[in-house]
Write a protein that holds these residues in place. Sequence first.
Motif, PDB file in Angstrom:
ATOM      1  N   SER A 333       0.716  -1.297  -0.042  1.00 59.21           N
ATOM      2  CA  SER A 333      -0.057   0.117  -0.017  1.00 59.21           C
ATOM      3  C   SER A 333       0.784   1.360   0.025  1.00 59.21           C
ATOM      4  CB  SER A 333      -0.841  -0.056   1.190  1.00 59.21           C
ATOM      5  OG  SER A 333      -0.179  -0.117   2.132  1.00 59.21           O
ATOM      6  N   LEU A 334       2.023   1.326   0.837  1.00 58.55           N
ATOM      7  CA  LEU A 334       2.971   2.454   0.719  1.00 58.55           C
ATOM      8  C   LEU A 334       3.862   2.292  -0.321  1.00 58.55           C
ATOM      9  CD1 LEU A 334       3.178   2.603   4.682  1.00 58.55           C
ATOM     10  CD2 LEU A 334       1.967   4.268   3.140  1.00 58.55           C
ATOM     11  N   TYR A 335       4.672   3.300  -0.571  1.00 58.52           N
ATOM     12  CA  TYR A 335       5.549   3.430  -1.518  1.00 58.52           C
ATOM     13  C   TYR A 335       7.056   3.792  -1.044  1.00 58.52           C
ATOM     14  CZ  TYR A 335       1.004   4.346  -3.751  1.00 58.52           C
ATOM     15  OH  TYR A 335      -0.453   3.848  -3.626  1.00 58.52           O
ATOM     16  N   ALA A 336       7.504   3.305   0.243  1.00 58.50           N
ATOM     17  CA  ALA A 336       8.340   3.348   0.903  1.00 58.50           C
ATOM     18  C   ALA A 336       9.788   2.728   0.224  1.00 58.50           C
ATOM     19  CB  ALA A 336       8.347   3.178   2.338  1.00 58.50           C
ATOM     20  N   ARG A 337      10.802   3.360   0.159  1.00 51.47           N
ATOM     21  CA  ARG A 337      11.980   2.926  -0.383  1.00 51.47           C
ATOM     22  C   ARG A 337      12.713   2.014   0.747  1.00 51.47           C
ATOM     23  NH1 ARG A 337      15.265   7.320  -2.840  1.00 51.47           N
ATOM     24  NH2 ARG A 337      16.024   7.769  -0.842  1.00 51.47           N
ATOM     25  N   ARG A 338      12.273   2.235   2.120  1.00 54.56           N
ATOM     26  CA  ARG A 338      12.856   1.261   3.124  1.00 54.56           C
ATOM     27  C   ARG A 338      11.955   1.213   4.002  1.00 54.56           C
ATOM     28  NH1 ARG A 338      17.422  -1.386   4.742  1.00 54.56           N
ATOM     29  NH2 ARG A 338      19.005   0.181   3.777  1.00 54.56           N
ATOM     30  N   GLN A 339      11.823  -0.147   4.927  1.00 51.75           N
ATOM     31  CA  GLN A 339      11.296  -0.335   5.805  1.00 51.75           C
ATOM     32  C   GLN A 339      11.837  -1.050   6.767  1.00 51.75           C
ATOM     33  OE1 GLN A 339       7.478  -2.849   5.246  1.00 51.75           O
ATOM     34  NE2 GLN A 339       6.956  -1.609   3.352  1.00 51.75           N
ATOM     35  N   VAL A 340      11.736  -0.372   8.190  1.00 52.64           N
ATOM     36  CA  VAL A 340      12.364  -1.086   9.446  1.00 52.64           C
ATOM     37  C   VAL A 340      11.365  -1.102  10.440  1.00 52.64           C
ATOM     38  CG1 VAL A 340      14.395  -0.923  11.016  1.00 52.64           C
ATOM     39  CG2 VAL A 340      14.555   0.126   8.670  1.00 52.64           C
ATOM     40  N   ILE A 341      11.114  -2.206  11.258  1.00 53.79           N
ATOM     41  CA  ILE A 341      10.162  -2.250  12.202  1.00 53.79           C
ATOM     42  C   ILE A 341      11.056  -3.018  13.475  1.00 53.79           C
ATOM     43  CG2 ILE A 341       7.986  -3.429  13.008  1.00 53.79           C
ATOM     44  CD1 ILE A 341       7.420  -3.934   9.976  1.00 53.79           C
ATOM     45  N   GLU A 347      11.689  -1.917  28.941  1.00 54.72           N
ATOM     46  CA  GLU A 347      12.733  -2.413  29.909  1.00 54.72           C
ATOM     47  C   GLU A 347      13.826  -2.864  29.155  1.00 54.72           C
ATOM     48  OE1 GLU A 347      10.851  -5.448  32.276  1.00 54.72           O
ATOM     49  OE2 GLU A 347       9.482  -3.872  33.347  1.00 54.72           O
ATOM     50  N   ARG A 348      13.676  -3.714  27.988  1.00 49.28           N
ATOM     51  CA  ARG A 348      14.584  -4.329  27.274  1.00 49.28           C
ATOM     52  C   ARG A 348      15.065  -3.484  26.062  1.00 49.28           C
ATOM     53  NH1 ARG A 348      12.149  -8.050  23.662  1.00 49.28           N
ATOM     54  NH2 ARG A 348       9.753  -8.067  24.001  1.00 49.28           N
ATOM     55  N   GLY A 349      14.214  -2.488  25.844  1.00 50.35           N
ATOM     56  CA  GLY A 349      14.539  -1.782  24.518  1.00 50.35           C
ATOM     57  C   GLY A 349      13.964  -2.247  23.279  1.00 50.35           C
ATOM     58  N   TYR A 350      14.557  -1.837  22.151  1.00 48.28           N
ATOM     59  CA  TYR A 350      13.747  -2.248  20.821  1.00 48.28           C
ATOM     60  C   TYR A 350      14.661  -2.508  19.986  1.00 48.28           C
ATOM     61  CZ  TYR A 350      10.076   0.210  23.379  1.00 48.28           C
ATOM     62  OH  TYR A 350       9.158   0.700  24.073  1.00 48.28           O
ATOM     63  N   PRO A 416       4.985   5.215  15.873  1.00 46.14           N
ATOM     64  CA  PRO A 416       5.054   4.127  16.998  1.00 46.14           C
ATOM     65  C   PRO A 416       3.838   3.053  16.740  1.00 46.14           C
ATOM     66  CG  PRO A 416       3.957   6.158  17.588  1.00 46.14           C
ATOM     67  CD  PRO A 416       4.329   6.501  16.447  1.00 46.14           C
ATOM     68  N   LEU A 417       4.276   2.061  17.199  1.00 46.65           N
ATOM     69  CA  LEU A 417       3.422   1.006  17.277  1.00 46.65           C
ATOM     70  C   LEU A 417       2.970   0.920  18.714  1.00 46.65           C
ATOM     71  CD1 LEU A 417       5.229  -2.198  15.576  1.00 46.65           C
ATOM     72  CD2 LEU A 417       3.373  -0.516  14.624  1.00 46.65           C
ATOM     73  N   LYS A 418       1.695   1.589  19.144  1.00 45.15           N
ATOM     74  CA  LYS A 418       1.382   2.004  20.580  1.00 45.15           C
ATOM     75  C   LYS A 418       0.039   1.670  20.594  1.00 45.15           C
ATOM     76  CE  LYS A 418       1.277   6.224  21.601  1.00 45.15           C
ATOM     77  NZ  LYS A 418       1.678   7.501  21.834  1.00 45.15           N
ATOM     78  N   ILE A 419      -0.580   1.148  21.576  1.00 47.25           N
ATOM     79  CA  ILE A 419      -1.758   1.029  22.062  1.00 47.25           C
ATOM     80  C   ILE A 419      -2.025   1.425  23.556  1.00 47.25           C
ATOM     81  CG2 ILE A 419      -1.327  -1.583  22.907  1.00 47.25           C
ATOM     82  CD1 ILE A 419      -4.224  -2.106  22.108  1.00 47.25           C
ATOM     83  N   GLY A 420      -2.908   2.443  23.682  1.00 48.36           N
ATOM     84  CA  GLY A 420      -2.883   3.147  24.692  1.00 48.36           C
ATOM     85  C   GLY A 420      -1.547   3.832  25.089  1.00 48.36           C
ATOM     86  N   ASP A 421      -1.100   3.803  26.387  1.00 49.91           N
ATOM     87  CA  ASP A 421       0.215   4.364  26.602  1.00 49.91           C
ATOM     88  C   ASP A 421       1.330   3.178  26.556  1.00 49.91           C
ATOM     89  OD1 ASP A 421      -0.998   6.622  27.318  1.00 49.91           O
ATOM     90  OD2 ASP A 421      -1.332   6.019  29.445  1.00 49.91           O
ATOM     91  N   ARG A 422       1.118   1.995  25.957  1.00 52.66           N
ATOM     92  CA  ARG A 422       2.210   1.081  26.046  1.00 52.66           C
ATOM     93  C   ARG A 422       2.768   1.236  24.466  1.00 52.66           C
ATOM     94  NH1 ARG A 422       0.932  -4.571  28.544  1.00 52.66           N
ATOM     95  NH2 ARG A 422       2.958  -4.817  28.043  1.00 52.66           N
ATOM     96  N   LEU A 423       4.175   1.388  24.544  1.00 53.11           N
ATOM     97  CA  LEU A 423       4.678   1.351  23.312  1.00 53.11           C
ATOM     98  C   LEU A 423       5.362   0.163  22.957  1.00 53.11           C
ATOM     99  CD1 LEU A 423       5.836   3.249  20.871  1.00 53.11           C
ATOM    100  CD2 LEU A 423       7.950   3.506  22.131  1.00 53.11           C
ATOM    101  N   VAL A 424       4.958  -0.695  22.024  1.00 54.31           N
ATOM    102  CA  VAL A 424       5.412  -2.143  21.922  1.00 54.31           C
ATOM    103  C   VAL A 424       6.381  -2.169  20.710  1.00 54.31           C
ATOM    104  CG1 VAL A 424       3.389  -2.984  22.912  1.00 54.31           C
ATOM    105  CG2 VAL A 424       3.355  -2.487  20.329  1.00 54.31           C
ATOM    106  N   GLY A 425       6.587  -1.217  20.064  1.00 59.54           N
ATOM    107  CA  GLY A 425       7.457  -1.069  18.534  1.00 59.54           C
ATOM    108  C   GLY A 425       7.429   0.116  18.229  1.00 59.54           C
ATOM    109  N   LEU A 426       8.311   0.139  16.747  1.00 61.82           N
ATOM    110  CA  LEU A 426       8.263   1.472  15.994  1.00 61.82           C
ATOM    111  C   LEU A 426       8.699   0.936  14.681  1.00 61.82           C
ATOM    112  CD1 LEU A 426      10.411   1.832  18.579  1.00 61.82           C
ATOM    113  CD2 LEU A 426      10.545   4.002  17.775  1.00 61.82           C
ATOM    114  N   VAL A 427       8.094   1.669  13.654  1.00 63.08           N
ATOM    115  CA  VAL A 427       8.258   1.726  12.137  1.00 63.08           C
ATOM    116  C   VAL A 427       8.973   2.724  11.566  1.00 63.08           C
ATOM    117  CG1 VAL A 427       7.025   1.506  10.156  1.00 63.08           C
ATOM    118  CG2 VAL A 427       6.126   0.310  12.277  1.00 63.08           C
TER     119      VAL A 427
END
Length: 686
Positions: A333-341, A347-350, A416-427
């Motif tokens: 759907s997107l037209y990005a040249r690069r994707q990083v997830i 606590e342990r980082g991303y 951010p991959l976030k639900i509520g106040d919980r950040l579970v990942g990034l794109v």
Amino acid sequence: MIVILYALNLLLVGSCAIALGIKTRERRLTLSLLQALAGLPLLAVLCLFFSHFGAPEDLVQLLLFSEGVFAVLWIGLGLRLGCLSTGPEREPRLFGLTQVVFGLGLAAVAVFGPAADTPLAFTPWKQGYVYALFLLAAVLFTAWRLEVFWRALEPARRWEYKFLVVGAFSVCAAQAWAASYRLTYRQLVADHFLLLAGLLLIGWAMMAYAVLRHKLLNRKIFVSRKIVYTFVAPTVFAVYFCTLGAVGLLMQRFGLALPFVLNGLAVGFGLIALGLFTCSPTLRRRMKFFISTHFYVNKYEYRDEWLALSARLQGAASESAVVDALQQVMAASLYARRQVIWTGDGERGYAPLATQPPLEGSAHEWRLAPEDPLVAFLAAHPYLHLLETTADPAHRAVAERQADFFAALDIVLAVPLKIGDRLVGLVGLGPEFTGGHYGRDDFDLLTALATQTAAALLAVRMAEKLAHARERQAWERLSAFVLHDIKNAAAMLALVRQNAPAHLHDPEFQQDMLAAMDDALARMGKVQQRLDLLKAEITPAWTDLPLNPFLEERCRELGRKLPGMEIELDCPPDLHITTDPTLLARILENLLLNAFEAGGDSPTVTIAVAPDPAARQAVLHVTDNGPGIAPDLLPDALFEPLKTTKPHGSGIGLWQARQLAQSLNGSLRAENAPDGAAAFLLRLPC
């Protein structure tokens, strides 16, 4: 015969007025299908007459009129097919009346209009020429609407409509060929009409078969705008080839000659361009991007992308599967040249879990710490767009501090991959390969996809934690069962040891002591067999048991092992039951140990046995003199494993007792007696 054929054509034209009283699109389409199925054989019969009888003037006029009526009906079919497939599109209110008026006008021209110079030839822009132009326009319009209709169908539904569509396309192709020949050579060839009649009948047969075989007259079709993406390219090439044909007609009209080489090069160029488009995903994506950004208010069909991600998330049981689903939807759907997830937590980082294309170096080099400025920014903001001009100082600070990081990854947008106040990942996304810039539609789509993915990631993590918790609980329960058996054996040995100084020289005590030691050793040697209770693999050894002597012996044995306990037995002497004596002894031991621990300094237990003839059961009432059972533990919570109110209890004994009772085809329940003491009712089959 000619009058009858005129009348039949007029009847078909008049039937168009029925559409004025029809409210639904589906029924108007049904009307057009019926008109087409009636008009095609009529036109085929006229073609056969023309090929057989030659070209008398009145037959030529009738043929032209019939083709005009066919064109009117065919335009109606194409319009209604398109309206049905494109959802909100509506048919013009007076379209049916317009068909009637136009058809009557064609009849007037055919009957009262000027005839051609010769029956088989006509001059440009006179009656025959105009009829041919109108017929060509009608079949091209209907072919376009058929294309829209076919592309709109779900792949699973196309088999139902394939004969209808192929038959209609065959009719369009045959009529387009006939009209093009007349426009090019300005004459009617009688021999052509035999072939035309055959082609029309073949198309009619396929359409009739589809309608009858699959009952298509009441079908409803719902489509999305994706049809546009797949329709634009065929339309472009159709226009290209039609333009070539128009150029050829104009050059012939004015007597110009087009060299054979140039003509061949033009056709070859079109075929090469078609092949390149078919084989180039990048070119198709650019075309899709152009359509999305120039022909629609919104760049995306959010519902389609949401459903696509939902479909891919079904069955995703790990974080990598969830991230892979998100990556595939974004790539489509997107037209990005690069994707990083990245995925992780505070606590342990991303850590980068998925990259497209792959990153150079190890994943550890691109890991984001919990205190990383980018993580802190996205925890409080919906996105970070490096190419966006903003007055937000936090945005500028992160962009400046992480400039080298962004440049090395070639990303310009982070979400951010976030639900509520919980950040579970990034794109992270790189620049658009189309040369465009991310805008509000991209942010909205990414927000929707990120929220859905974050929920899926959180669900997967919770499922993994639950699985680990269940494994740990299973180990704890297994340990508790082992410890319970050892605890019972140790309790018996402890009681023997407690009474040994006072009764060691008593021969009867010595026998009881040896029996208790043998019993304890046997229990500890059979721990694995006792674990079968946990797996509900109890296999009773059935026997007919006189209940009174069995209970007397067990009460004497347990009375010696439980000093200070008074056991009162009331059992009919002739009562027999079918049971496993070993398992029944275990039940009694658990109940009496439970009463011994609850009875205080002078525990007393009453065992009253009574037959229940109606149920063909023996009922054992085991009542102690303790404080009773807490109401919140009745009637079933008391028997849950690992649940106990005693300071040193394991919560296994009563659960085991109920399991054993059920394995003996009986039951065990607890209640409080009228005096407040605990009472257990054990039912066993007689």
